[in-house]
Write a protein that holds these residues in place. Structure first.
Motif, PDB file in Angstrom:
ATOM      1  N   CYS A  15       0.830  -1.211   0.000  1.00 33.47           N
ATOM      2  CA  CYS A  15       0.000   0.000   0.000  1.00 33.47           C
ATOM      3  C   CYS A  15       0.859   1.254   0.000  1.00 33.47           C
ATOM      4  CB  CYS A  15      -0.933   0.011   1.199  1.00 33.47           C
ATOM      5  SG  CYS A  15      -2.298  -1.121   1.031  1.00 33.47           S
ATOM      6  N   LEU A  16       1.968   1.223   0.725  1.00 36.92           N
ATOM      7  CA  LEU A  16       2.880   2.365   0.735  1.00 36.92           C
ATOM      8  C   LEU A  16       3.430   2.616  -0.665  1.00 36.92           C
ATOM      9  CD1 LEU A  16       4.461   4.491   2.359  1.00 36.92           C
ATOM     10  CD2 LEU A  16       6.215   2.739   2.695  1.00 36.92           C
ATOM     11  N   ALA A  17       3.822   1.550  -1.356  1.00 39.83           N
ATOM     12  CA  ALA A  17       4.347   1.698  -2.718  1.00 39.83           C
ATOM     13  C   ALA A  17       3.274   2.228  -3.664  1.00 39.83           C
ATOM     14  CB  ALA A  17       4.874   0.356  -3.218  1.00 39.83           C
ATOM     15  N   PHE A  18       2.075   1.660  -3.615  1.00 38.56           N
ATOM     16  CA  PHE A  18       1.001   2.114  -4.494  1.00 38.56           C
ATOM     17  C   PHE A  18       0.594   3.551  -4.182  1.00 38.56           C
ATOM     18  CE2 PHE A  18      -0.121  -2.519  -5.052  1.00 38.56           C
ATOM     19  CZ  PHE A  18       0.348  -2.571  -6.345  1.00 38.56           C
ATOM     20  N   MET A  19       0.600   3.913  -2.895  1.00 34.49           N
ATOM     21  CA  MET A  19       0.255   5.270  -2.515  1.00 34.49           C
ATOM     22  C   MET A  19       1.259   6.257  -3.108  1.00 34.49           C
ATOM     23  SD  MET A  19      -0.059   6.939   1.283  1.00 34.49           S
ATOM     24  CE  MET A  19       1.663   6.700   1.618  1.00 34.49           C
ATOM     25  N   MET A  20       2.526   5.937  -3.021  1.00 33.83           N
ATOM     26  CA  MET A  20       3.551   6.831  -3.566  1.00 33.83           C
ATOM     27  C   MET A  20       3.446   6.920  -5.094  1.00 33.83           C
ATOM     28  SD  MET A  20       4.854   8.152  -1.016  1.00 33.83           S
ATOM     29  CE  MET A  20       6.001   9.144  -1.913  1.00 33.83           C
ATOM     30  N   ILE A  21       3.172   5.801  -5.750  1.00 29.28           N
ATOM     31  CA  ILE A  21       3.008   5.808  -7.210  1.00 29.28           C
ATOM     32  C   ILE A  21       1.822   6.692  -7.597  1.00 29.28           C
ATOM     33  CG2 ILE A  21       2.330   4.376  -9.178  1.00 29.28           C
ATOM     34  CD1 ILE A  21       4.017   2.123  -7.878  1.00 29.28           C
TER      35      ILE A  21
END
Length: 77
Positions: A15-21
């Motif tokens: 979720c952290l990665a997708f949020m940043m993307i």
């Protein structure tokens, strides 16, 4: 890291990665900023929910279905 809760930890980092993307894409693509920023906000809420589940596993060893069977008897951190 709590090894008993590897599923919510993996979900939290995803979720952290997708949020940043989503946030970077929202900044780069100004015409679709609203939907991408909203999606980033949803991933933020899910990431915070994962933190609550990780804390629950670390302190109370609950929910049992997320704790591997060989580690269910181990108490606390």
């Amino acid at each position: 890291m709590v090894i008993r809760g590897f599923v919510p930890v993996a979900a939290m980092f995803s979720c952290l990665a997708f949020m940043m993307i989503m946030e970077v894409a929202a900044d780069a693509l100004s015409p679709v900023r609203g939907p991408l920023a909203t999606a980033g906000g949803v991933f933020l809420v899910v990431m915070l929910a994962c933190w609550l589940v990780i804390a629950s596993i670390a302190v109370f060893n609950r929910p049992r279905f997320l704790v591997p069977p060989h580690l269910r008897d181990k108490r606390r951190l």
